[in-house]
Design a protein around this motif. Structure first.
Motif, PDB file in Angstrom:
ATOM      1  N   HIS A 218     -43.445 -70.200 -38.202  1.00 14.27           N
ATOM      2  CA  HIS A 218     -43.019 -69.673 -37.039  1.00 14.27           C
ATOM      3  C   HIS A 218     -41.647 -70.817 -36.732  1.00 14.27           C
ATOM      4  N   ARG A 219     -41.896 -72.095 -37.283  1.00 12.07           N
ATOM      5  CA  ARG A 219     -40.669 -72.858 -37.143  1.00 12.07           C
ATOM      6  C   ARG A 219     -39.611 -72.268 -38.072  1.00 12.07           C
ATOM      7  N   GLY A 220     -39.986 -71.922 -39.375  1.00 14.95           N
ATOM      8  CA  GLY A 220     -38.992 -71.486 -40.217  1.00 14.95           C
ATOM      9  C   GLY A 220     -38.379 -70.165 -39.516  1.00 14.95           C
ATOM     10  N   ARG A 221     -39.082 -69.447 -39.071  1.00 16.26           N
ATOM     11  CA  ARG A 221     -38.225 -68.309 -38.263  1.00 16.26           C
ATOM     12  C   ARG A 221     -37.331 -68.624 -37.341  1.00 16.26           C
ATOM     13  N   PHE A 222     -37.459 -69.567 -36.286  1.00 14.92           N
ATOM     14  CA  PHE A 222     -36.713 -70.185 -35.434  1.00 14.92           C
ATOM     15  C   PHE A 222     -35.376 -70.811 -36.229  1.00 14.92           C
ATOM     16  N   MET A 223     -35.786 -71.265 -37.154  1.00 20.72           N
ATOM     17  CA  MET A 223     -34.618 -72.044 -37.680  1.00 20.72           C
ATOM     18  C   MET A 223     -33.546 -70.997 -38.637  1.00 20.72           C
ATOM     19  N   HIS A 224     -34.157 -70.182 -39.414  1.00 22.91           N
ATOM     20  CA  HIS A 224     -33.498 -69.158 -40.237  1.00 22.91           C
ATOM     21  C   HIS A 224     -33.352 -67.709 -39.818  1.00 22.91           C
ATOM     22  N   ASP A 225     -34.094 -67.200 -39.020  1.00 22.80           N
ATOM     23  CA  ASP A 225     -34.048 -65.868 -38.741  1.00 22.80           C
ATOM     24  C   ASP A 225     -32.590 -65.280 -38.319  1.00 22.80           C
ATOM     25  N   ALA A 226     -31.867 -66.225 -37.643  1.00 20.84           N
ATOM     26  CA  ALA A 226     -30.513 -65.615 -36.890  1.00 20.84           C
ATOM     27  C   ALA A 226     -29.568 -65.417 -38.409  1.00 20.84           C
ATOM     28  N   ALA A 227     -29.642 -66.200 -39.419  1.00 20.47           N
ATOM     29  CA  ALA A 227     -28.768 -66.146 -40.424  1.00 20.47           C
ATOM     30  C   ALA A 227     -29.245 -64.799 -41.195  1.00 20.47           C
ATOM     31  N   VAL A 228     -30.698 -64.567 -41.375  1.00 20.55           N
ATOM     32  CA  VAL A 228     -31.046 -63.534 -41.924  1.00 20.55           C
ATOM     33  C   VAL A 228     -30.660 -62.344 -41.301  1.00 20.55           C
ATOM     34  N   ALA A 229     -30.902 -62.228 -39.899  1.00 16.94           N
ATOM     35  CA  ALA A 229     -30.274 -61.059 -39.258  1.00 16.94           C
ATOM     36  C   ALA A 229     -28.868 -60.532 -39.573  1.00 16.94           C
TER      37      ALA A 229
END
Length: 257
Positions: A218-229
């Motif tokens: 969950h922490r990784g998603r908040f940190m990295h998901d904007a760049a993945v998207a």
């Protein structure tokens, strides 16, 4: 008086191959729909046939699943063999996790467990190769620094494929075959709800060596998901255009011995 708006361009549907009863195409499916593509969802595991040609489809995506590309089930063998259809017709093909491993098996490559029994389950670093950097510069699909993973087997880079990105525990993370076929070991399709569902229903897998605890997912998603998207938006635009009949860019077969 205003003229009526022009009718939207007719787009062929995208074939979506799923492997579990309640699987969804996640964010990839949503972004395709937003771009005007209907989804032709099929589940060969449950008896759905695959088309003999992609003439009536804009492209195809084979998603992941808990099974192995090395399994002897009829549907696994059928899907691996079927990948020859988009490759022969040079139609956009995308394999995600299991789908990427099936692409590798179709090309004669290996899919194997980590020699130390490690898994990648959570967010892990992604390292573009020089070919991957060129791909990003050409397409605007700039690679994220970390991507979401959920696998215990990895693929090698088969002859004729181009290695675009690497990982640490599992070196081969992204390959391209010809102008329009791609395989990604990771899961850019995951949504927030999918991360919760996977970490709950697959909790026993989080005990494997190398897997991350739920809080890190969950922490990784908040940190990295904007760049993945952002990367996925740009990648899908390139991927869909690759089957439009435009001249393909040159492909350097870095994985060929």
């Amino acid at each position: 008086m205003r003229s009526p708006p022009e009718p939207p361009e007719r787009r062929l549907p995208v074939l979506v191959v799923l492997h579990q009863e309640h699987s969804t195409p996640g964010r990839v499916g949503r972004l395709l729909i937003e771009r005007g593509y209907a989804l032709d969802v099929r589940k060969p595991r449950y008896g759905d046939p695959l088309p003999k040609t992609l003439a009536d489809h804009a492209g195809a995506v084979i998603f992941g699943g808990p099974m192995s590309a090395n399994d002897g089930d009829d549907f696994i063998r059928t899907e691996i063999e079927w990948i020859g259809v988009p490759l022969k017709e040079r139609k956009p093909f995308l394999g995600l996790c299991l789908g990427a491993q099936m692409l590798t098996r179709h090309l004669g490559g290996r899919v194997e467990a980590h020699p130390e029994g490690r898994a990648e389950i959570g967010y892990y670093a992604l390292h573009p190769t020089p070919a991957g950097e060129r791909f990003a510069a050409e397409t605007g699909a700039f690679w994220p620094s970390h991507v979401y993973q959920w696998h215990r087997e990895g693929l090698d880079c088969p002859a004729g494929a181009e290695l675009l990105a690497q990982g640490d525990d599992f070196p081969v993370q992204a390959i391209r075959v010809g102008p329009a076929a791609f395989g990604f070991q990771f899961h850019p399709e995951v949504t927030h709800a999918m991360v919760y569902r996977w970490t709950t229903r697959g909790a026993e897998r989080l005990e494997m060596p190398g897997a991350q605890p739920p809080a890190m997912h969950h922490r990784g998603r908040f940190m990295h998901d904007a760049a993945v998207a952002a990367w996925l938006h740009a990648f899908l635009d390139h991927w869909l255009a690759a089957g439009s009949g435009k001249p393909p860019r040159s492909v350097r077969p870095l994985c060929t011995p």
